[in-house]
Design an enzyme around this catalytic site. Structure first.
Site, mmCIF file in Angstrom:
data_model
loop_
_atom_site.group_PDB
_atom_site.id
_atom_site.type_symbol
_atom_site.label_atom_id
_atom_site.label_comp_id
_atom_site.label_asym_id
_atom_site.label_seq_id
_atom_site.Cartn_x
_atom_site.Cartn_y
_atom_site.Cartn_z
ATOM 1 N N HIS A 49 -21.250 -21.044 17.325
ATOM 2 C CA HIS A 49 -19.851 -21.427 17.528
ATOM 3 C C HIS A 49 -19.271 -20.785 18.788
ATOM 4 C CE1 HIS A 49 -15.910 -22.844 16.126
ATOM 5 N NE2 HIS A 49 -15.426 -21.692 16.529
ATOM 6 N N HIS A 95 -12.634 -27.860 13.357
ATOM 7 C CA HIS A 95 -12.524 -26.928 12.226
ATOM 8 C C HIS A 95 -13.202 -27.592 11.029
ATOM 9 C CE1 HIS A 95 -9.905 -23.167 11.531
ATOM 10 N NE2 HIS A 95 -10.705 -22.977 12.549
#
Length: 641
Positions: A49, A95
């Site tokens: 990420h 998200h």
């Protein structure tokens, strides 16, 4: 037996998501064994990420420069010049894993984080968009996630006073276990007031402004860098407070106007660790931090928890020592917590202590930029031959006739009105919205100028599944077509690349092909990439999502009064179809909904024809010859009409 069981336990670094050879590399960088806190810091910054270690090589294929680009990839958001001394900052992020665990807060904090990315560039956030993917609505869990995500976006955006002006919502079994939530924000900043996230100037203070720090979101970025499992991961999902975010926006903008801030950085993934390491690495500096000074909302937090917490509504400020009192006074006035937690150093080391106790000492660049870069094996998946077999996309007449088929399509959730979604969003707050949700693109006026900004999100996972290269190119082309339909010239893009496990050769091949297609389309259409987000490991029990590249396109109208609406305006107007004559049903909603078949090939993308189509539409719009304009997309010509 006991010894064998003990040997089977994962090592400390494996528990944190680090591979054995990555741990060896960390030891080499430090010249010693890392302690537990240092391991945690490396685990979050070296997660997929944060580090993009499986995607960085492919992303270099994307064009990132252009005549209007002022800030490209590598900063909190991209920035383009729009004239009149103004610039537009914009960014899109995902998200995805959080909404699968806690839909409302997962979506809400996604909105909060992308707003702060824009704020960190010195820009006032002005609007939001989203791109959402869920499983079928006749299934209970996808329906629950869908309702929670929409409520989370609405709740956070509406409270912060930002309009949500566009987006897209799509339902398919391919997202049943792995929903996607991509959010985009844009904001305006005077060109000479663009800010950067760099910790420049040894001796300058490191200050934390905004909300207090809690245990929410710890290891959120490592959680987002692995496949979803059955374990409850709610502690890895942040909790948002939009009222504090609103105060933080106004306080930061007021503070930036004073010139007291040397650097500014949002605290998102990996919290204090990421913000400090990234700002120091950009400036080639180090920091001395004392985590005992961090304002906390929970008792008994360890230095490890403070460093890795992803509590929301926080900004890191680099401030000249003489200005610290002014910053603290401003924070009191805006009822925000504020603390000086350290100072900038010249040695390049991120040194952390808890009062008098040493906690960690790590090279900032090793954390922020030292993660290994992988070139995973790539193999064309075998399924492509099956789904693209000759004749599959030629199903013959629909069972109940074409009239019944059209009615069936118009009732399909992917083609039906999304009014239920966008009516929950306040799209008129701040009163700059001149073309609301439901059109091809959202259009906003730029006060004090004749300019208009058109913005749209687009992408088709089904098409990318059937042909990753074409799907990537089509995402760019259709997003550009959306802003062109409003009379705006495409300027630049941001993106979210949502794929499965990159360590699987088939997924890696899909990703690389899709990026190549996007790169070709961006070059042909003159829309460079100013930044974005890669979201990998969107996979549960070996089932990945469709490869889903989402494009956020920004377009510019020189005169917002010449924008072109989407709907028919008057009886007697001529209806003209522009574009190539080729027709294909591959990957179409008709083929899936009416015939129950996902097959290809999807519609080809002729980039030269696309560019010519844009030129014609823009000239017609500029001459005021178009009463309305709408792109032909999902559902084809019948649904467009």
């Amino acid at each position: 037996m006991a010894a064998a069981q003990e040997d089977a336990r994962p090592s400390p670094w494996q528990q944190l998501g680090l591979k054995d050879h990555e741990y060896v590399r960390i030891r080499e960088l430090l010249g010693r064994e890392p302690n537990w806190t240092e391991l945690g810091m490396f685990s979050v910054l070296w997660s997929e990420h944060c580090s993009y270690k499986h995607s960085k090589r492919a992303l270099k294929l994307l064009p990132t420069s252009g005549g209007r680009v002022l800030v490209g990839p590598g900063e909190n958001a991209g920035v383009v010049d729009i004239g009149y001394g103004l610039a537009l900052a914009f960014k899109m992020e995902s998200h995805n894993h959080p909404i699968a665990v806690e839909p409302y807060q997962g979506a809400a904090t996604g909105v909060g984080g992308i707003i702060r990315d824009i704020l960190a560039m010195g820009a006032r956030p002005m609007a939001l968009l989203d791109s959402l993917r869920f499983g079928p609505l006749d299934q209970t869990w996808p329906r629950h996630v869908f309702a929670g995500v929409v409520a989370g976006i609405a709740g956070y955006a509406n409270c912060t006073g930002l309009p949500t002006v566009g987006g897209e919502t799509f339902f398919d079994a391919g997202y049943a276990r792995n929903p996607l939530c991509n959010v985009m924000c844009l904001g305006l900043v005077p060109r000479d007031q663009i800010r950067r996230g760099a910790a420049a100037g040894p001796g300058n203070l490191v200050m934390l402004l905004g909300h207090s720090t809690g245990r929410d979101g710890i290891h959120g970025c490592t959680f987002a860098s692995e496949e979803l499992g059955e374990a409850d991961r709610r502690p890895a999902v942040q909790v948002g407070d939009p009222w504090v975010e609103k105060l933080l926006i106004e306080a930061c903008l007021e503070l930036l106007a004073t010139g007291a801030v040397v650097g500014i950085q949002d605290l998102g993934a990996a919290g204090i660790t990421s913000a400090c390491a990234e700002t120091a690495a950009r400036a080639g500096t180090g920091m001395e931090l004392d985590v005992s000074r961090v304002v906390r909302r929970e008792r008994g937090m360890t230095p490890y928890e403070v460093l890795l917490s992803e509590s929301q509504e926080r900004m890191l400020l680099i401030v000249e020592p003489a200005q610290a009192g002014m910053v603290e006074e401003l924070a009191r006035r805006w009822e925000l917590s504020c603390a000086t937690i350290g100072r900038v150093t010249a040695d390049g080391i991120l040194q952390v202590r808890d009062g008098e106790q040493a906690v960690a000492a790590v090279p900032a660049r090793a954390l922020a930029e030292g993660a290994p870069v992988y070139e995973p094996a790539m193999i064309r998946p075998a399924y492509l031959d099956e789904v693209n077999a000759p004749g599959l996309a030629e199903p013959g007449p629909p069972p109940g006739g074409y009239g019944a088929a059209l009615e069936q399509l118009l009732q399909c959730p992917n083609l039906a009105s999304k009014r239920w979604v966008f009516r929950q969003y306040d799209h008129m707050v701040r009163t700059a919205t001149v073309e609301p949700p439901g059109s091809d693109a959202g259009v906003l006026r730029v006060r004090g100028t004749p300019l208009g900004i058109a913005v749209a999100t687009d992408g088709n996972g089904r098409h990318t599944y059937l042909d990753p290269y074409t799907g990537g190119a089509a995402a760019v082309a259709e997003a550009a077509r959306n802003v062109v339909a409003c009379g705006a010239r495409p300027v630049a893009i941001t993106n979210c690349l949502n794929f499965g496990n990159p360590e699987k050769p088939g997924i890696s091949w899909q990703f690389h092909q899709a990026v190549q297609g996007m790169a070709a389309a961006c070059r042909a259409l003159g829309t460079p990439v100013t930044g974005g987000n890669v979201s990998l490991y969107n996979e549960t029990a070996g089932e990945p999502v469709y490869p889903t590249p989402i494009v956020g396109m920004v377009g510019l109208l020189e005169d917002v009064s010449k924008r072109v609406p989407a709907g028919f305006r008057a009886a007697g107007d001529a209806v003209i179809l522009l574009g190539p004559d080729a027709v294909t049903l591959g990957g179409s909603e008709y083929l899936v909904t009416v015939h129950g078949r996902l097959a290809g090939p999807p519609p080809p993308v002729d980039l030269e024809a696309e560019r010519a189509l844009h030129a014609v539409c823009l000239e017609l719009a500029g001459q005021g010859l178009l009463a309305s304009s709408h792109d032909v997309s999902d559902g084809g010509l019948a649904v467009a009409l």
